[in-house]
Write a protein that holds these residues in place. Structure first.
Motif, PDB file in Angstrom:
ATOM      1  N   UNK A   1       0.811  -1.214   0.000  1.00  0.00           N
ATOM      2  CA  UNK A   1       0.000   0.000   0.000  1.00  0.00           C
ATOM      3  C   UNK A   1       0.846   1.267   0.000  1.00  0.00           C
ATOM      4  N   UNK A   2       2.113   1.153   0.382  1.00  0.00           N
ATOM      5  CA  UNK A   2       2.991   2.323   0.414  1.00  0.00           C
ATOM      6  C   UNK A   2       3.687   2.567  -0.916  1.00  0.00           C
ATOM      7  N   UNK A   3       3.523   1.652  -1.854  1.00  0.00           N
ATOM      8  CA  UNK A   3       4.189   1.807  -3.144  1.00  0.00           C
ATOM      9  C   UNK A   3       3.472   2.854  -4.000  1.00  0.00           C
ATOM     10  N   UNK A   4       4.226   3.625  -4.787  1.00  0.00           N
ATOM     11  CA  UNK A   4       3.624   4.651  -5.653  1.00  0.00           C
ATOM     12  C   UNK A   4       2.997   4.031  -6.899  1.00  0.00           C
ATOM     13  N   UNK A   5       1.922   3.293  -6.697  1.00  0.00           N
ATOM     14  CA  UNK A   5       1.265   2.583  -7.781  1.00  0.00           C
ATOM     15  C   UNK A   5      -0.229   2.882  -7.777  1.00  0.00           C
ATOM     16  N   UNK A   6      -0.879   2.758  -8.936  1.00  0.00           N
ATOM     17  CA  UNK A   6      -2.338   2.925  -8.981  1.00  0.00           C
ATOM     18  C   UNK A   6      -3.010   1.866  -8.103  1.00  0.00           C
ATOM     19  N   UNK A   7      -4.163   2.195  -7.569  1.00  0.00           N
ATOM     20  CA  UNK A   7      -4.879   1.269  -6.694  1.00  0.00           C
ATOM     21  C   UNK A   7      -5.193  -0.054  -7.385  1.00  0.00           C
ATOM     22  N   UNK A   8      -5.418   0.010  -8.690  1.00  0.00           N
ATOM     23  CA  UNK A   8      -5.728  -1.224  -9.421  1.00  0.00           C
ATOM     24  C   UNK A   8      -4.551  -2.200  -9.363  1.00  0.00           C
ATOM     25  N   UNK A   9      -3.341  -1.677  -9.480  1.00  0.00           N
ATOM     26  CA  UNK A   9      -2.164  -2.522  -9.394  1.00  0.00           C
ATOM     27  C   UNK A   9      -1.943  -3.018  -7.975  1.00  0.00           C
ATOM     28  N   UNK A  10      -2.235  -2.177  -7.002  1.00  0.00           N
ATOM     29  CA  UNK A  10      -2.110  -2.599  -5.610  1.00  0.00           C
ATOM     30  C   UNK A  10      -3.069  -3.744  -5.299  1.00  0.00           C
ATOM     31  N   UNK A  11      -4.267  -3.658  -5.846  1.00  0.00           N
ATOM     32  CA  UNK A  11      -5.237  -4.734  -5.648  1.00  0.00           C
ATOM     33  C   UNK A  11      -4.731  -6.041  -6.263  1.00  0.00           C
ATOM     34  N   UNK A  12      -4.098  -5.928  -7.429  1.00  0.00           N
ATOM     35  CA  UNK A  12      -3.556  -7.115  -8.087  1.00  0.00           C
ATOM     36  C   UNK A  12      -2.441  -7.727  -7.251  1.00  0.00           C
ATOM     37  N   UNK A  13      -1.610  -6.884  -6.673  1.00  0.00           N
ATOM     38  CA  UNK A  13      -0.505  -7.378  -5.851  1.00  0.00           C
ATOM     39  C   UNK A  13      -1.018  -8.057  -4.578  1.00  0.00           C
ATOM     40  N   UNK A  14      -1.985  -7.451  -3.936  1.00  0.00           N
ATOM     41  CA  UNK A  14      -2.497  -8.005  -2.669  1.00  0.00           C
ATOM     42  C   UNK A  14      -3.374  -9.231  -2.887  1.00  0.00           C
ATOM     43  N   UNK A  15      -3.832  -9.451  -4.113  1.00  0.00           N
ATOM     44  CA  UNK A  15      -4.647 -10.631  -4.394  1.00  0.00           C
ATOM     45  C   UNK A  15      -3.813 -11.904  -4.292  1.00  0.00           C
ATOM     46  N   UNK A  16      -2.499 -11.770  -4.423  1.00  0.00           N
ATOM     47  CA  UNK A  16      -1.584 -12.896  -4.252  1.00  0.00           C
ATOM     48  C   UNK A  16      -0.370 -12.363  -3.486  1.00  0.00           C
TER      49      UNK A  16
END
Length: 216
Positions: free
Chosen positions: A197-212
């Motif tokens: 969540x602290x990474x400078x990324x769009x929320x859509x990409x953060x959701x993809x990362x946290x999904x796995x």
């Protein structure tokens, strides 16, 4: 290092934080298994209803530490890790009990083995042990093939030490197909940070990362 040995303090704290924040912690066994299946299907190295013989063929000539996860052919177990050891392919059954997953083992060792909320978290733990040590030794774990007999001939003669331990090294998963570049990037990012969540990324990409949220 043995599987019942403690992880480095920082790694243990990471797992504990993830367990404490996991909304699945209070789920029923059915929901826990469903969540575990979802995570497994995202890995790319879950082979489903593969047989022990087929797994042995896939692992044939692979370097030590190569592994995959498949459905167990035994009624009392859900999943099995098939891994290449220095002596040949070995099957390590995964037990599910009281909402937790752990490697099957002899009775005296079972209480010392760690338990996990998901199969992927279990595999990630032993991959991390393999990265931090030359060998992760599983005392008695999986020392039987799924039929209840000794390991397949390639492993039965020398896969165990005089103390009855199976040398386990998990380093390289076998994918069912070439994984997507996005997934490989996700795994690489998870190896570098748990604070997505602290990474400078769009929320859509953060959701993809946290999904796995695993690094293997």
């Amino acid at each position: 290092m043995t599987c019942q040995s403690s992880e480095p303090p920082d790694t243990i704290q990471q797992h504990e934080r993830r367990a404490d924040s996991d909304p699945r912690a209070g789920d029923s066994d059915e929901n826990r298994i469903a969540s575990a299946m979802k995570d497994l299907k995202n890995t790319g190295w879950y082979w489903g209803s593969l047989t022990a013989h087929e797994a042995k063929e896939i692992l044939h000539d692979s370097p030590e530490g190569t592994f995959l996860v498949r459905d167990s052919s035994q009624r009392d177990y859900l999943f099995t890790i098939s891994a290449m050891t220095s002596a040949g392919p070995t099957n390590l059954r995964i037990e599910f009990k009281d909402g937790k997953f752990k490697l099957d083992s002899v009775v005296l060792i079972k209480p010392k083995l760690r338990q996990f909320d998901s199969v992927v978290l279990l595999v990630e733990h032993y991959v991390q042990l393999s990265r931090n040590s030359s060998k992760a030794s599983v005392s008695g774990a999986g020392a039987k093939a799924e039929g209840g007999a000794a390991n397949p001939p390639a492993a039965s003669a020398s896969s165990t030490t005089p103390s009855g331990t199976v040398q386990l090294l998990l380093t390289k998963p076998v994918y069912t197909a070439a994984p997507a570049l996005q997934h490989l990037c996700r795994v690489s990012i998870n190896r570098s940070t748990r604070n997505v969540q602290d990474l400078p990324l769009p929320n859509r990409l953060k959701d993809y990362l946290t999904d796995y949220a695993y690094n293997v």
